[in-house]
Each structure stands twice: as C-alpha cells, then as structure tokens.
Design a protein around this motif. Structure first.
Motif, PDB file in Angstrom:
ATOM      1  N   LEU A  59     -41.111   5.735  32.358  1.00  0.00           N
ATOM      2  CA  LEU A  59     -40.201   6.823  31.998  1.00  0.00           C
ATOM      3  C   LEU A  59     -39.523   7.379  33.251  1.00  0.00           C
ATOM      4  O   LEU A  59     -40.179   7.644  34.259  1.00  0.00           O
ATOM      5  N   TYR A  60     -38.211   7.581  33.159  1.00  0.00           N
ATOM      6  CA  TYR A  60     -37.394   8.150  34.234  1.00  0.00           C
ATOM      7  C   TYR A  60     -36.500   9.246  33.652  1.00  0.00           C
ATOM      8  O   TYR A  60     -36.230   9.275  32.450  1.00  0.00           O
ATOM      9  N   GLY A  61     -35.990  10.093  34.527  1.00  0.00           N
ATOM     10  CA  GLY A  61     -34.917  10.986  34.137  1.00  0.00           C
ATOM     11  C   GLY A  61     -33.600  10.241  34.241  1.00  0.00           C
ATOM     12  O   GLY A  61     -33.265   9.738  35.310  1.00  0.00           O
ATOM     13  N   ILE A  62     -32.842  10.162  33.139  1.00  0.00           N
ATOM     14  CA  ILE A  62     -31.620   9.354  33.168  1.00  0.00           C
ATOM     15  C   ILE A  62     -30.376  10.181  33.445  1.00  0.00           C
ATOM     16  O   ILE A  62     -29.264   9.657  33.469  1.00  0.00           O
ATOM     17  N   ALA A  63     -30.540  11.486  33.650  1.00  0.00           N
ATOM     18  CA  ALA A  63     -29.463  12.357  34.121  1.00  0.00           C
ATOM     19  C   ALA A  63     -28.218  12.225  33.230  1.00  0.00           C
ATOM     20  O   ALA A  63     -28.314  12.276  32.014  1.00  0.00           O
ATOM     21  N   SER A  64     -27.051  12.010  33.854  1.00  0.00           N
ATOM     22  CA  SER A  64     -25.785  12.067  33.113  1.00  0.00           C
ATOM     23  C   SER A  64     -25.577  10.922  32.142  1.00  0.00           C
ATOM     24  O   SER A  64     -24.609  10.954  31.367  1.00  0.00           O
ATOM     25  N   CYS A  65     -26.438   9.915  32.146  1.00  0.00           N
ATOM     26  CA  CYS A  65     -26.387   8.918  31.067  1.00  0.00           C
ATOM     27  C   CYS A  65     -26.645   9.582  29.721  1.00  0.00           C
ATOM     28  O   CYS A  65     -26.351   8.998  28.673  1.00  0.00           O
ATOM     29  N   THR A  66     -27.181  10.799  29.743  1.00  0.00           N
ATOM     30  CA  THR A  66     -27.407  11.580  28.519  1.00  0.00           C
ATOM     31  C   THR A  66     -26.107  11.920  27.811  1.00  0.00           C
ATOM     32  O   THR A  66     -26.083  12.125  26.584  1.00  0.00           O
ATOM     33  N   LYS A  67     -24.997  12.002  28.543  1.00  0.00           N
ATOM     34  CA  LYS A  67     -23.764  12.533  27.970  1.00  0.00           C
ATOM     35  C   LYS A  67     -23.301  11.759  26.746  1.00  0.00           C
ATOM     36  O   LYS A  67     -22.782  12.338  25.786  1.00  0.00           O
ATOM     37  N   SER A  68     -23.464  10.440  26.747  1.00  0.00           N
ATOM     38  CA  SER A  68     -23.009   9.687  25.574  1.00  0.00           C
ATOM     39  C   SER A  68     -23.860   9.985  24.347  1.00  0.00           C
ATOM     40  O   SER A  68     -23.400   9.811  23.211  1.00  0.00           O
ATOM     41  N   VAL A 243     -32.218  13.727  29.096  1.00  0.00           N
ATOM     42  CA  VAL A 243     -33.044  12.692  28.480  1.00  0.00           C
ATOM     43  C   VAL A 243     -33.995  12.073  29.508  1.00  0.00           C
ATOM     44  O   VAL A 243     -33.608  11.771  30.640  1.00  0.00           O
ATOM     45  N   LEU A 244     -35.256  11.890  29.092  1.00  0.00           N
ATOM     46  CA  LEU A 244     -36.266  11.158  29.854  1.00  0.00           C
ATOM     47  C   LEU A 244     -36.599   9.918  29.035  1.00  0.00           C
ATOM     48  O   LEU A 244     -37.002  10.022  27.878  1.00  0.00           O
ATOM     49  N   SER A 245     -36.412   8.737  29.623  1.00  0.00           N
ATOM     50  CA  SER A 245     -36.534   7.526  28.819  1.00  0.00           C
ATOM     51  C   SER A 245     -36.916   6.340  29.698  1.00  0.00           C
ATOM     52  O   SER A 245     -36.976   6.441  30.929  1.00  0.00           O
ATOM     53  N   SER A 246     -37.160   5.220  29.058  1.00  0.00           N
ATOM     54  CA  SER A 246     -37.443   3.956  29.737  1.00  0.00           C
ATOM     55  C   SER A 246     -36.291   2.993  29.496  1.00  0.00           C
ATOM     56  O   SER A 246     -35.552   3.126  28.509  1.00  0.00           O
ATOM     57  N   VAL A 247     -36.154   2.004  30.363  1.00  0.00           N
ATOM     58  CA  VAL A 247     -35.076   1.032  30.148  1.00  0.00           C
ATOM     59  C   VAL A 247     -35.337   0.221  28.879  1.00  0.00           C
ATOM     60  O   VAL A 247     -34.386  -0.221  28.217  1.00  0.00           O
ATOM     61  N   ALA A 248     -36.596   0.029  28.526  1.00  0.00           N
ATOM     62  CA  ALA A 248     -36.902  -0.680  27.279  1.00  0.00           C
ATOM     63  C   ALA A 248     -36.366   0.097  26.080  1.00  0.00           C
ATOM     64  O   ALA A 248     -35.748  -0.478  25.171  1.00  0.00           O
ATOM     65  N   ASP A 249     -36.609   1.416  26.053  1.00  0.00           N
ATOM     66  CA  ASP A 249     -36.063   2.238  24.968  1.00  0.00           C
ATOM     67  C   ASP A 249     -34.539   2.232  24.989  1.00  0.00           C
ATOM     68  O   ASP A 249     -33.879   2.186  23.937  1.00  0.00           O
ATOM     69  N   LEU A 250     -33.961   2.295  26.172  1.00  0.00           N
ATOM     70  CA  LEU A 250     -32.513   2.413  26.282  1.00  0.00           C
ATOM     71  C   LEU A 250     -31.784   1.162  25.820  1.00  0.00           C
ATOM     72  O   LEU A 250     -30.620   1.227  25.435  1.00  0.00           O
ATOM     73  N   GLY A 316     -19.557   2.140  30.869  1.00  0.00           N
ATOM     74  CA  GLY A 316     -20.791   2.480  31.559  1.00  0.00           C
ATOM     75  C   GLY A 316     -20.812   3.904  32.048  1.00  0.00           C
ATOM     76  O   GLY A 316     -19.798   4.612  32.031  1.00  0.00           O
ATOM     77  N   HIS A 317     -22.000   4.324  32.477  1.00  0.00           N
ATOM     78  CA  HIS A 317     -22.157   5.668  33.037  1.00  0.00           C
ATOM     79  C   HIS A 317     -23.396   5.696  33.917  1.00  0.00           C
ATOM     80  O   HIS A 317     -24.462   5.225  33.529  1.00  0.00           O
ATOM     81  N   SER A 318     -23.247   6.237  35.125  1.00  0.00           N
ATOM     82  CA  SER A 318     -24.374   6.463  36.024  1.00  0.00           C
ATOM     83  C   SER A 318     -24.841   7.902  35.902  1.00  0.00           C
ATOM     84  O   SER A 318     -24.129   8.767  35.367  1.00  0.00           O
ATOM     85  N   GLY A 319     -26.038   8.162  36.416  1.00  0.00           N
ATOM     86  CA  GLY A 319     -26.556   9.521  36.427  1.00  0.00           C
ATOM     87  C   GLY A 319     -27.543   9.707  37.557  1.00  0.00           C
ATOM     88  O   GLY A 319     -28.232   8.766  37.957  1.00  0.00           O
ATOM     89  N   LEU A 340     -30.701   0.472  33.787  1.00  0.00           N
ATOM     90  CA  LEU A 340     -31.446   0.526  35.042  1.00  0.00           C
ATOM     91  C   LEU A 340     -31.897   1.952  35.274  1.00  0.00           C
ATOM     92  O   LEU A 340     -31.232   2.908  34.870  1.00  0.00           O
ATOM     93  N   ALA A 341     -33.016   2.106  35.986  1.00  0.00           N
ATOM     94  CA  ALA A 341     -33.467   3.433  36.386  1.00  0.00           C
ATOM     95  C   ALA A 341     -34.336   3.308  37.626  1.00  0.00           C
ATOM     96  O   ALA A 341     -35.043   2.311  37.817  1.00  0.00           O
ATOM     97  N   SER A 342     -34.271   4.335  38.477  1.00  0.00           N
ATOM     98  CA  SER A 342     -35.059   4.371  39.702  1.00  0.00           C
ATOM     99  C   SER A 342     -35.646   5.760  39.873  1.00  0.00           C
ATOM    100  O   SER A 342     -35.101   6.752  39.367  1.00  0.00           O
ATOM    101  N   ASN A 343     -36.764   5.850  40.622  1.00  0.00           N
ATOM    102  CA  ASN A 343     -37.415   7.138  40.838  1.00  0.00           C
ATOM    103  C   ASN A 343     -36.992   7.806  42.126  1.00  0.00           C
ATOM    104  O   ASN A 343     -37.743   8.565  42.739  1.00  0.00           O
TER     105      ASN A 343
END
Length: 470
Positions: A59-68, A243-250, A316-319, A340-343
């Motif tokens: 699980l990571y914080g996906i930041a502005s990827c939440t906007k969509s 949103v806090l999520s995993s790349v598998a969920d995303l 696409g969108h980064s966050g 993708l997500a990084s800590n």
C-alpha cells in the motif's frame, strides 16, 4: 495483450535501474490489459529498517492520481441525473464567485481561473512538521473562507486557461458530499472500490497502518538522506490526493477505463459517460526542455498526450505526497495500462518511469523516450572538470532536466544553469559528438556552451575556458 519474455525482462531491468540510480527505497509496478494483469513485481524495499520487499500488494499513498476517482464519482452522479457538470460550484458549497462562475466541469479540468491557493502544500507541510505559512485550515469552514477570499486572484474567465489547482478538487470533494449526503471517502469506497474488488484500497491511515503489506514512507532531506516520516493524510481535501492503494488494486481501476466503465460484470458507468473523462478539454501550456513540443491537454483527472512514442494516445497522471509517489497511465487504443508507486518522491514525476514501462511492454526501447535519453547524456557529462594545468576548476551537475556548471576558483565562484539547445536524439556512447547548451550572462546575454566528446574524452567549452572532465 500479453507481453513476451523480452518485454518482461526489459521492464524489470528499467525498474531496477531507476531504484538504484535514483535512490528509491522501493518501487512497485503492475501492467494490465483489458482482461487482467500481464506484469506485476516489486523492486527494492517497502521498509528499509526491516528490509521488507516492495510487492504489487504494498500500500502507498497515490496522491494526485486520486483526482480521476473524483471525476468518476461526479460522472456517476451526473449520469444518475443528480447533478450536471455545468452546474456552478456555488450551488453545492458555500463559496461565492463573481460572474462568470466556475462550474464543476471547470474545476475538474483545472480551468476555473483560480491559480494554486496553496491548500495542499500547506496541509502536507503541516502534517510533515515542516514550516508552513500558517493559513487557518483546521476545518471546512476555514477552507471555504480561504477560497472565498481568493476570488480576486482569478486570472482568466472559466474555461480559458489551465492552472493546476488542488483547492478546486477539494471543492469538488465537498460538492460530492453535499450531493450524496455522505463523506467523500465513503462514497468512493462503496461506488468505486467495492464494485471493482479493490479490497486493499482505503482513505483511512489507521487501516493503512494495520495492513500486512504497507510502505514505510521516506522524506529526502536537503543532503539526500532518506528519513522515515509520518504519512501526511488529511481529511480536508481527500479528493485531491487521499487514496491509499496498491498497484495490484489500481490495475482493476485501469481496467475500468480500458473497458468502457465495466470490469468483470461490475458496471460503474456507461461507456459514453466515462469517455467524457478522457477528452482533452483545455490545453496544458509548456514546451519540452530538449526543444520538442508538448501537445498535452487535460480531462477529468487525466493528462492527455497525443504524441506518445510518435502518434499514440496516452492518458495519465502522476502524484506526490513528498514521502510517496505514484503514476497511473493507459493507452486506450492499445488496451494497455500501468500503475507504479514508490515510498518516496524522486526529483521527477514518476510518470516518466511509467512511460518507460509502457514503451517496454509494447516492445519499444525505453531509452528512445526523451527523459531517459537526457538522463543517459547527463550521466556522461556530469562530473569534475579542470582547465589547462588546473588554473580553473568546475563541476557539472544535473539540475532537473538541465545541467548546472559551478566554477571553483577564488576569483570566480559562480553557478551557471545550462539549457540544451537541441533535441536529445538517440546516440552511441562510443561516438564522437557535440552537445550544444546555452547560458545567460550577468549582463543578460545568451551565450553558447559546448560539450565535446572526442575519443571518449569530454571537454566543456564555456566563455574563455576549455575544461576537461577528469
């Protein structure tokens, strides 16, 4: 669209190189087509102290990827007839704007006329115990007062100019709460996460911390050290980046967009309705630093690029939360998406890595993308330089997508940003070549700088000096 073994190896090679060269603690990556995941892996560590591996389920914080996600929620409400995206935002939240008023559509596309109001930056700094401007933002009332006072800051009529504004998405989250009578996080959980089977996704930092596989988030200090940090979640403005999520969920969320609003029998939106999120409504200004042009537009929580790898359409969108970062992107015509997500947050948007992963998945060379060509060139040019007999020394370092030359002499201690003056083309590391840059003198003149590579040796010609790399 299954990917072959060569593409699988190239994705893994690229991701390991990014983790190593950019000093990321961990990186999780998943690639999906319309039917399911075709690549998923983790690289590095989700927690450095325990050396626990990053995985596709981390699980990571996906930041502005939440906007969509906010865009999907509002499209659901519009499809149900509960609202129109042409409604003024003031119909649903207690803020007042002079006419013409911005609508839900304008806020979704960052074209309300409002510049950034510093809401997310202030709250992130506050939660990370960093200095902030002290704006009262303790509750919704404070937030609405902050926005109300900014009406005079509008730069253009609604719909005319793109200006990224997190406060606009915070207003949209509040509007969704008014329209549904429920908190934004509860609505998204029930109407997006649960139907898609995104069982690990949440807005709750306590639920996040109790999960078996979650990141330890790291802030990079000024001297480059990674320091374990708190997670800067905030109830105010969840729609901007909560949103806090995993790349598998995303990947299940990406499949929603690849399949026209439906995944494995779960119908969230009609295809024509969801397609509204993918339209480019407003031009995003800017030009690539290497001389190319950026033909980008913005939809409902998505940047739209019509020139990816030549002529492919990429949404696409980064966050970034400073201590974690993420990217979501998909190619609608190829039916391929990446999460993708990084800590931590590198010095560049994680989207450039996501584009490299998509290129590799398509069988293209990631090094063909401008970002990776620049990084390769800069790795070749950065280092220590000296003039004849050591009479002058300088160092060249990477400065974002440009370079910076720093002179080291008692009579000349100065720093010069060097901007590339030609596109970064594909090149051989063994070939002799000349790289042309430009800098601005103290009297305001534009002057050339050249890096010459001859017989494997690098020289910098700048002003009166020829400096050779050690």
């Amino acid at each position: 669209m299954p990917i072959d073994d060569a593409a699988d190896r190239e994705i893994a090679r690229l991701c390991r190189r990014v983790v190593r060269e950019e000093g990321l603690p961990g990186l999780s990556v998943a690639v999906t087509d319309a039917d399911g995941v075709v690549f998923a892996d983790g690289f590095g560590s989700r927690d450095l102290a325990g050396n626990r591996p990053a995985t596709p389920e981390t699980l990571y914080g996906i930041a502005s990827c939440t906007k969509s996600f906010a865009g999907v929620a509002l499209l659901q409400l519009a499809e149900s007839g509960i609202c129109s995206l042409d409604d003024a935002i003031s119909a649903y939240v207690p803020v007042q704007f002079d006419r013409p008023e911005p609508t839900l559509h304008h806020l979704l596309t960052h074209s309300s006329g409002l510049p950034s109001l510093g809401v997310s930056e202030t709250l992130l700094a506050r939660r990370l115990r960093l200095p902030d401007p002290g704006i009262p933002l303790g509750d919704d009332e404070d937030f609405f007062a902050h926005v109300d006072g900014a009406d005079g800051e509008r730069t253009d009529p609604p719909g005319e100019r793109f200006a990224y504004c997190n406060a606009g998405y915070a207003l949209l989250g509040e509007a969704i709460e008014t329209l549904t009578g429920r908190p934004f996080d509860e609505y998204v959980t029930e109407h997006v996460f649960e139907p898609l089977g995104m069982d690990r996704s949440t807005f709750d930092d306590h639920e996040f911390s109790m999960a078996d596989d979650h990141m330890t988030q790291y802030r990079r200090t000024d001297d480059g050290e990674l320091v374990a940090s708190s997670l800067p979640t905030r109830e105010l403005g969840q729609a901007t980046g909560g949103v806090l999520s995993s790349v598998a969920d995303l990947t299940r969320y990406l499949r929603l967009h690849l399949n026209g609003g439906e995944v494995d029998g779960a119908h969230l939106l009609d295809a024509n309705t969801l397609a509204r999120a993918h339209v480019g409504y407003v031009d995003v200004p800017g030009r690539a630093v290497d001389g190319g042009t950026d033909d980008r537009e913005y939809g409902y929580g998505w940047f739209r690029d019509e020139g990816f790898l030549g002529d492919r359409t990429l949404l696409g969108h980064s966050g970034s939360l400073t201590v974690s970062s993420a990217y979501l992107g998909f190619l609608p015509n190829e039916g391929l998406g990446v999460a993708l997500a990084s800590n931590t947050s590198p010095a560049f948007p994680l989207g450039v890595v996501g584009e490299g992963v998509l290129a590799a998945a398509l069988g293209e060379d990631p090094e063909s993308l401008p970002f990776f060509r620049r990084r390769r060139r800069h790795a070749r040019l950065c280092g220590k330089y000296s003039a004849y007999e050591g009479v002058m020394s300088a160092s060249v370092e990477r400065a974002g997508n440009a370079l910076q030359a720093s002179f080291e002499h008692p009579l000349n201690e100065s720093e010069l940003p060097l901007l590339p003056q030609e596109p970064v083309e594909a090149e051989s590391r063994r070939a002799d070549t000349v790289y042309r840059y430009e800098y601005v003198t103290s009297e305001g003149r534009r002057e050339p700088a050249e890096f010459r590579v001859e017989n494997g040796e690098v020289s910098l010609l700048l002003d009166r000096w020829r400096l050779r790399k050690h």
